[in-house]
Design an enzyme around this catalytic site. Structure first.
Site, short mmCIF file in Angstrom:
data_model
loop_
_atom_site.label_atom_id
_atom_site.label_comp_id
_atom_site.label_asym_id
_atom_site.label_seq_id
_atom_site.Cartn_x
_atom_site.Cartn_y
_atom_site.Cartn_z
N ASP F 38 0.82 -1.22 0.00
CA ASP F 38 0.00 0.00 0.00
C ASP F 38 0.85 1.26 0.00
OD1 ASP F 38 1.01 -0.06 2.53
OD2 ASP F 38 -0.91 0.04 3.57
N GLY F 39 2.17 1.11 -0.16
CA GLY F 39 3.03 2.27 -0.28
C GLY F 39 3.60 2.76 1.03
N GLU F 40 3.15 2.19 2.15
CA GLU F 40 3.67 2.63 3.43
C GLU F 40 5.06 2.05 3.65
OE1 GLU F 40 -0.52 3.59 5.75
OE2 GLU F 40 0.81 2.07 6.58
N HIS F 133 18.99 28.86 -0.31
CA HIS F 133 18.64 29.87 -1.31
C HIS F 133 18.63 31.27 -0.68
CE1 HIS F 133 17.02 31.38 -5.02
NE2 HIS F 133 15.96 31.87 -4.42
N LYS F 197 15.82 42.16 -15.81
CA LYS F 197 14.71 41.52 -16.52
C LYS F 197 13.49 42.42 -16.51
CE LYS F 197 15.95 36.91 -14.95
NZ LYS F 197 15.54 35.88 -14.00
N ARG F 199 9.35 42.35 -17.01
CA ARG F 199 8.20 41.47 -17.07
C ARG F 199 7.46 41.68 -18.39
NH1 ARG F 199 4.93 42.99 -12.27
NH2 ARG F 199 6.85 43.17 -11.06
N ASP F 223 25.19 30.54 -9.59
CA ASP F 223 23.89 30.57 -8.94
C ASP F 223 23.90 29.57 -7.79
OD1 ASP F 223 21.34 31.47 -8.53
OD2 ASP F 223 20.64 31.04 -10.55
N GLY F 229 17.10 25.07 -15.60
CA GLY F 229 18.14 25.77 -16.36
C GLY F 229 17.59 26.89 -17.23
N GLY F 230 16.32 27.17 -17.14
CA GLY F 230 15.71 28.21 -17.97
C GLY F 230 16.35 29.58 -17.76
#
Lengths: 306, 306, 306, 306, 306, 306
Positions: F38-40, F133, F197, F199, F223, F229-230
């Site tokens: 059941d994934g547990e 971050h 940048k 918008r 970064d 990777g955009g």
């Protein structure tokens, strides 16, 4: 062998931290402190605290001192101290420990809440307090912090004996301290004297009665703290009027804001005042009239205890 | 319109809950309680509490009462009460509120911790306490609960006036209560009298001095509580020896365990004792000598306040 | 080398603390306890706990015992113990561990809440519990305390074998214990027997069926606790009616309030009952019919583990 | 109908509380405040708060202001407020929001901890904060308090447009604010300009590059706060050197300690500075060069929201 | 009049939220959810929650569902909901509710800890749970959250009657459920049947005995949940071997991972299975063999209760 | 001598745990993990943790990983670890660290709340995080846990130098990282470049400007993390258009979901990408284009520090 505990201090209590470090095997913690033009404090712990047993000395003598202490304590914990013990020789706002009138801010409680909000160090937070205005404040702290109430009775009793000689009366300034005076008087084997105050109006009271034993006696007035000295002067006048041979005073904490000490001197009622060095103001004012005795010995005994 | 608040009670305080429900617009909460052969209590809240404003009356007069109160309070919260207010007319262990000797259990603190451990109801938990032995206990509570200290002064002052007449001295049994007596005496416009005790040995003390104003006066001795009455008898003897014309006593809490009341009567020192109904023992013992006055009015005022 | 851990005990469990101290390298902690005329307890830790590893033995066998334990535990932490471990051989109210009907007080939960409200010692609080009525109670504790569930299976299995001999059936008193009995039966390599109860009315049930394997077999009935013994007698009657050759019983906890043991004897159904010394009542009642085996060995193993 | 919410304020923010009370349907809360000779504050809530919705306005502009706010907030909760919302227009120490070097005290975190230590009011505690130095501080708060970050963008954008005219460049003082400036510039439909700083030595940096778009343009420098104005002057010099036609500045918070404003004027770089009234210092200094715009409207919108 | 409560849901439970909103006066809460390429979820509450009464429906059927629920719940509180009620029709990991072997992770406890870590909404957090594997899990939650255990007995009993007809035996799959089956059988006025399992080795068990009443009877096997159906098949084989006339099964929760349902069908032991829609998997698989009945009615009754 | 600390790991980070155990004196902790149909997850700590210093390595790279980490951590504490340190090389959701629009779930905060909900080990819980971050996330944690932010700057700076040679420009992908790039560029003694940048619409932005210094220079784009990777591609295009001689990229964390790495290769903009092994996905994808450097050294230094 474990490294020696680190002793940090707020800026106002460097004199006491110096005394402590001379008496015991402690490492002196270094703190870099700067004040920015906008009044904000920059503080940096230069001594690494991770995994160490740390003591931080600092009285809550003003809001600045209180938050300097709080900020340092939080940082000591977050940088990983194993145990943090706050050593607070003078706990400000201890006389605002209950509300007399509806709506009053019980600042003593919010100050204990402040200290209880310091996050707990790995092993524990402790707070050592010296001769609190009321013992109950020890139990105002919340959560995990462990308070310890340290008595200065040892040095106070000795000072009282030196002031009063072989036979004297230990006297109080206020009915609220009667039990304390009774307790110490019994310890010293002396009699105790009290005053009764009648409220004249909303703000003023007058001493109207003194218990009768002071006639021709040396009277040592004992209180936990002397601030402006107003109560002390009124009590001294009452004891003098009741025939006291000589008057002097002993207290754990001496604040003497503004010209308070001068006014006490000029009253010519007291031959001498003895206080401890629990408050930095007393240390700055010490002179022939105001004798200042150290609590460093008493504190070091507690810092060394397991 | 909101439904009326629910008033529950522990078994020992049904008399007080009855008085409260007669005075105010409250719904009486029903509890089913049984005791199993092994001594364990079965309790069931028969009145639904979800979303309701709930009062729970119960003094911490014994360990059984304390846990009956705690268990009920936890259940009231877990079944979804909107707000829970504990009404504690007598807070046991309030005289064990500080450690005199190293190692002593400060039971007053652990009892406040017990009550602070009740999970908070949706909107809040509050605790109302009546004439605590020391005001500071109000601030021993931790976390989210909001304590309110209720004074019985209104009924006590009236009782003192009835006992003492137009001119009397309000007297205390112990230096520790001096401030309270001073405060009430000032309220009443009367003089106050104190006693000084000398420690004879480790367990015993003797009264050695009385302030002088009691000669030929009616003396009303005032204390927060009378337990065995030992201190009261010693103080009364001292005031009698100092020439008091008549003696009586007033207190908020009356316990009189075992034959305490008989011994007070047989001492023939006091003409009458007045206490409130804050402790169920006093209610059971009331007679011509022991007058019991109700605090229900005072409590209902607080229960009704926002 | 670290000093030996300190073992304190509540008054009811001195016999078990004695056994523990004989088996392991522990320092016996001294407590001064007095009861005042008003029923309040005075307690003082005579052994210094600051920085020490401390065990406190005490079952929650009554409200008095529970609060004696709680008060001591709070004090041990506040006087600076490094670690506190509560050793609770019998956890009262463990059968009130869920609400069957709306409004029922789940006292097992409020008792775990009580223990969870003990402030944490420097390094940690732990609670050791023995054969709880349901394992889930281990997870009722909240916050920082670490529970450990200790099994008495080692001594129970041995006792079952001594009672049952080489070939016996392990039987239960109630469907709620079926899983436990199944588990232990599998451990012992024996068969298990169950009973089915039909509710007669709101308060009464009757055993209506027994699984078939007990004919001409020795049957050992196993339960976690025997209180009045009512369920045990009903189950024994059912197994006897189903043809059991002999009947005996084993349980971890034996309470036998009032004349419960006498009634079990007089039923003449069981040849013997074996319980551990987890509850002081069993220790007081031990005789030829009621054999009491010690859990001190099992506890000391856990106390010594890291 | 519910009574209007109460608005209390610390002493430094009476001007803002006045503005708020003029704009909305609020009851002005009265506080009695005195300072004792020893520097301790006496505070009393003269307006009853029990069961009420309460706002408390006060910036953490100094340690005194911070603890005045904390003490009042604790009292408002303990006297039974239904909900408490702190309105903090200026959050001090917001630039000490992370440690650059090992051992630095992250005072922004300990200030959020201070506010998180206010006990929760019956229904909730909330804290409203205006244009924090970093958005992340909103999430530094712990426990039950609900923070809300309020943006002054509406009035800042309008001020920028008034300063810059139809076509201008929005510029920043520091790479750390680049994202904010980029965001606001996009909102305004304008270009953004940045500066790059090179570290000269441990304490000093110099601006070495400007993005190229400022030649012959009106430049509006935008920052969250102006303290001494040092960074602003350096950035302005760089933009001037890069050919900017005119320079002005807009910021939410203006502190200008000591002679900071004079030095900005004397630099002759900026034609005008606009800040809000979030800090009392800006309100005191407002003149032709320093324009102060009100945030009362913005705050009242939030105070009225559910 | 208060606005209707808002009902939010996780994505897996939209079908149930739809049913609930059709039955009661609720406002459907909108959530924007996107999944980023790196697998992280973006979630936004599109319906304003500040000051509102909020329900959030979602089972902990997987880790993703659990954290989707947790993240939404935290956000609902932080955006100012007045009250938050989690409605958890299926509580995952409820069979990992105790450690059988040393070192096992009691995931049921850590999941209750997860839910207890949701910060409390202004008035309260509540969690509604449906037919937990063990009742005790209700008391695993910590702190302020109020759990409510909802029984599906009403619809389960009806389904059992429809499956079994006028006279049937209610049977269990495992000794651990014996008490539940006994309880429901008594409610239905039917007999109950049990199985006994013998451990073959560390991983396997075999059913070795069935209580004798099933010969020529309709047998309805009742369990709280059916996962792979392995236990159900083994029990069904045993009841078939013991002469059952017909077999069917009813359970609150149906998971049927992978091909579990097919295997149950192919076993040809059961004529039908009935489960509720508490788990989304059952809803997807419903067919002639697997009947799915709704719990929406039962839940709405609880959502409407105060 | 204390036993070596134990290092456990979640399944996704076994490669890193292996590296750590090779470098330092640690005991490798064994965990049995199975997944049920059941994934547990079934998890068992096979190494005893009671009284031990324990590290648990695991990034929050998915919901499954996050709860695997949480469940293990809770169990380590409840089985009595002396100290628990979570080592989180990659902290998922760190870019959801603030709400841009009303109603957004700040998942970074709820993930710190999750980790803060792990009960505290005897001595302490700590969490080590690598190149978050935003630094502020360190202060999102609540209560007793002690966060430590570890910088990978040492290996990143070395990688940048290897990519860029003696003279290069350090460039950023987004104004939000400008301060970080400026800081590292100053450390390396290199110039920094930024992009601005605009918008275009609600979902899209275009790079409109680059600071001028990149003409004929080697550009290393830096970064904290590369996901699809955009942004990196857009920035690279801008730097290429501005005349950069060569382009490469360095980041602490590399995720490259789905075909992200292929798209980066096929863009032909970058000659190489260097990331650390903080995320298991990077480790799986490493090849000639994607160089993966280890952070094990850096982590071991911190694990060894007191």
């Amino acid at each position: 062998m474990n490294p020696a505990p680190i002793v940090f201090t707020t800026r106002s209590y460097e004199y006491l931290s110096d005394e402590i470090c001379e008496l015991g095997r402690f490492e002196r913690g270094e703190i870099e402190t700067r004040t920015f033009p906008d009044g904000e404090r920059y503080q940096r712990l230069c001594t690494h605290v991770s995994g160490r047993d740390v003591f931080l000395v600092g009285g809550t003598v003003s809001d600045d001192d209180s938050l300097e202490l709080f900020d340092l304590a939080c940082a000591i914990v977050k940088y990983g101290a194993d145990r943090l013990t706050l050593v607070i020789p003078y706990f400000g706002y201890s006389t605002m420990e209950r509300a007399i009138h509806q709506g009053e801010v019980v600042t003593a409680k919010s100050r204990t809440r402040l200290i209880s909000a310091i996050p707990p160090a790995a092993r524990a937070n402790r707070v050592f307090l010296l001769d609190l205005h009321t013992e109950g404040i020890t139990h105002y702290f919340e959560g995990e912090i462990t308070p310890r109430h340290i008595s200065a009775r040892k040095v106070i009793a000795q000072a009282a004996r030196e002031l009063g000689g072989d036979d004297f009366v230990l006297a109080c300034t206020d009915a609220g301290r009667a039990k304390w005076v009774e307790f110490l008087a019994n310890d010293l084997g002396m009699d105790a004297a009290f005053v009764f105050k009648r409220r004249v109006d909303d703000r003023q009271t007058e001493v109207t009665a003194v218990s009768a034993q002071v006639q021709d006696k040396n009277v040592v007035i004992y209180d936990d703290m002397i601030r402006t000295g107003g109560s002390l002067i009124h009590a001294a006048e009452a004891y003098a009027a009741a025939g006291a041979k000589s008057l002097s005073a002993v207290a754990t904490h001496g604040l003497f804001p503004e010209d308070a000490l001068d006014r006490l001197k000029k009253s010519n009622l007291l031959k001498r005042i003895v206080v401890t060095d629990s408050h930095p103001r007393a240390v700055k004012l010490r002179d022939g009239f105001l004798q200042v005795i150290s609590v460093a010995d008493i504190l070091v005994d507690e810092l060394r205890a397991p």
